[in-house]
Scaffold this active site. Structure first.
Site, short mmCIF file in Angstrom:
data_model
loop_
_atom_site.label_atom_id
_atom_site.label_comp_id
_atom_site.label_asym_id
_atom_site.label_seq_id
_atom_site.Cartn_x
_atom_site.Cartn_y
_atom_site.Cartn_z
N CYS A 1 0.77 -1.22 0.11
CA CYS A 1 -0.11 0.09 0.09
C CYS A 1 0.83 1.21 0.10
O CYS A 1 2.10 1.29 0.36
CB CYS A 1 -0.88 0.13 1.12
SG CYS A 1 -2.48 0.87 0.92
N ASP B 1 -6.56 -2.91 11.24
CA ASP B 1 -5.21 -2.22 11.53
C ASP B 1 -5.25 -1.61 12.88
O ASP B 1 -6.26 -1.80 13.43
CB ASP B 1 -5.35 -1.00 10.56
CG ASP B 1 -4.09 0.09 10.32
OD1 ASP B 1 -3.09 -0.44 10.82
OD2 ASP B 1 -4.27 0.99 9.74
O1 LIG Z 1 -0.61 5.05 4.84
C1 LIG Z 1 -1.35 5.85 5.04
O2 LIG Z 1 -0.67 7.11 5.04
C2 LIG Z 1 -3.03 5.84 5.27
C3 LIG Z 1 -3.66 6.93 5.31
C4 LIG Z 1 -4.91 7.01 5.57
C5 LIG Z 1 -5.63 5.78 5.68
C6 LIG Z 1 -4.96 4.74 5.59
C7 LIG Z 1 -3.56 4.68 5.46
N1 LIG Z 1 -2.78 3.27 5.53
C8 LIG Z 1 -3.19 2.12 5.60
O3 LIG Z 1 -2.40 1.53 6.93
C9 LIG Z 1 -2.31 0.26 6.93
C10 LIG Z 1 -0.77 -0.22 6.79
O4 LIG Z 1 -0.06 0.53 7.68
P1 LIG Z 1 1.73 0.37 8.08
O5 LIG Z 1 1.76 -0.81 7.48
O6 LIG Z 1 1.42 0.37 9.55
O7 LIG Z 1 2.30 1.47 7.79
C11 LIG Z 1 -2.76 -0.27 5.49
O8 LIG Z 1 -4.02 -0.53 5.57
C12 LIG Z 1 -2.94 1.02 4.58
O9 LIG Z 1 -3.71 0.97 3.72
#
Ligand SMILES: O=C(O)c1ccccc1N[C@@H]1O[C@H](COP(=O)(O)O)[C@@H](O)[C@H]1O
Length: 222
Positions: free
Chosen positions: A8, A131
């Site tokens: 992502c 998440d």
């Molecule tokens: O990544 C972003 O900036 C974000 C912004 C707004 C909504 C979702 C976002 N990211 C989502 O977060 C998780 C993974 O995060 P991480 O691997 O802990 O960095 C994933 O679902 C992204 O789609």
């Protein structure tokens, strides 16, 4: 079964190409302007077209209005909308009816109470994503690189098909897969050298770690 793998927050052709070459089933673009991963819909559309048909295109949005969605649906043509805000079950139904698109509803998790909210979306959202809750002071509802207590996932029953996200990286993904029934995993900051900057080597290492996680050890060690 092999888990789906979503990378992502991609913003460049080379990282999109590498993720798909390594076996990403889903490619995510972030349409949340405060994010270091934010991408303009027209650029996301160009990147999506490079890999359309090879991986599913996911548009990540946070409490979007219809104007936001009109633009994203027209320019990016995503297969899936990841709703990462406080969208109600009614709003999810409206979005699905208006845009004829699959919806993955994201939930932020800290405790079992957070998982109980899923019930109202069963039969409405097509898939779920769990998440971690954003740390205090963070402006981002996701993409914070923090994990939550995966043992909470035992509260869910088989009706809930979900991707696991939040703080995944090459070092913890095997444990994440072993300790949950996630049908997919989703990573963003765990393959970044700096906020919003994806790293090709880290992408490679993550896919290597997932591949090793899938290989069950045998008694003979072979
Ligand atoms: O990544 C972003 O900036 C974000 C912004 C707004 C909504 C979702 C976002 N990211 C989502 O977060 C998780 C993974 O995060 P991480 O691997 O802990 O960095 C994933 O679902 C992204 O789609």
């Amino acid at each position: 079964m092999k888990p789906d793998i979503k990378i992502c927050g991609l913003k460049t052709a080379e990282t999109v190409d590498r993720a798909v070459a390594r076996g990403a089933t889903h490619i995510g673009f972030i349409f949340f302007e405060k994010s270091p991963r934010y991408i303009e819909p027209d650029l996301a559309g160009v990147l999506a077209d490079r890999v359309r048909g090879k991986a599913l295109i996911v548009a990540v949005v946070v409490d979007p209005d219809n104007d936001d969605l009109d633009e994203i649906m027209n320019l990016v043509r995503p297969d899936i909308l990841q709703l990462h805000g406080h969208e109600s079950p009614e709003r999810v139904l409206t979005i699905k009816a208006l845009y004829n698109v699959l919806v993955m509803k994201a939930f932020s998790v800290r405790d079992a109470e957070d998982l109980r909210r899923v019930e109202a979306y069963i039969g409405i959202a097509d898939r779920f994503l769990f998440d971690a809750k954003a740390p205090k002071g963070s402006e981002l509802p996701g993409g914070n690189g923090v994990a939550f207590d995966w043992s909470l996932m035992a509260w869910l029953d088989g009706r809930v098909d979900y991707m696991l996200s939040g703080g995944l990286n090459k070092d913890n993904v095997a444990l994440a897969l072993a300790s949950t029934k996630a049908s997919g995993i989703d990573i963003s900051s765990g393959v970044e050298s700096a906020p919003g900057v994806k790293d090709l080597t880290m992408i490679d290492e993550f896919f290597d770690a997932v591949a090793s996680a899938r290989m069950p050890a045998t008694a003979s060690g072979s």
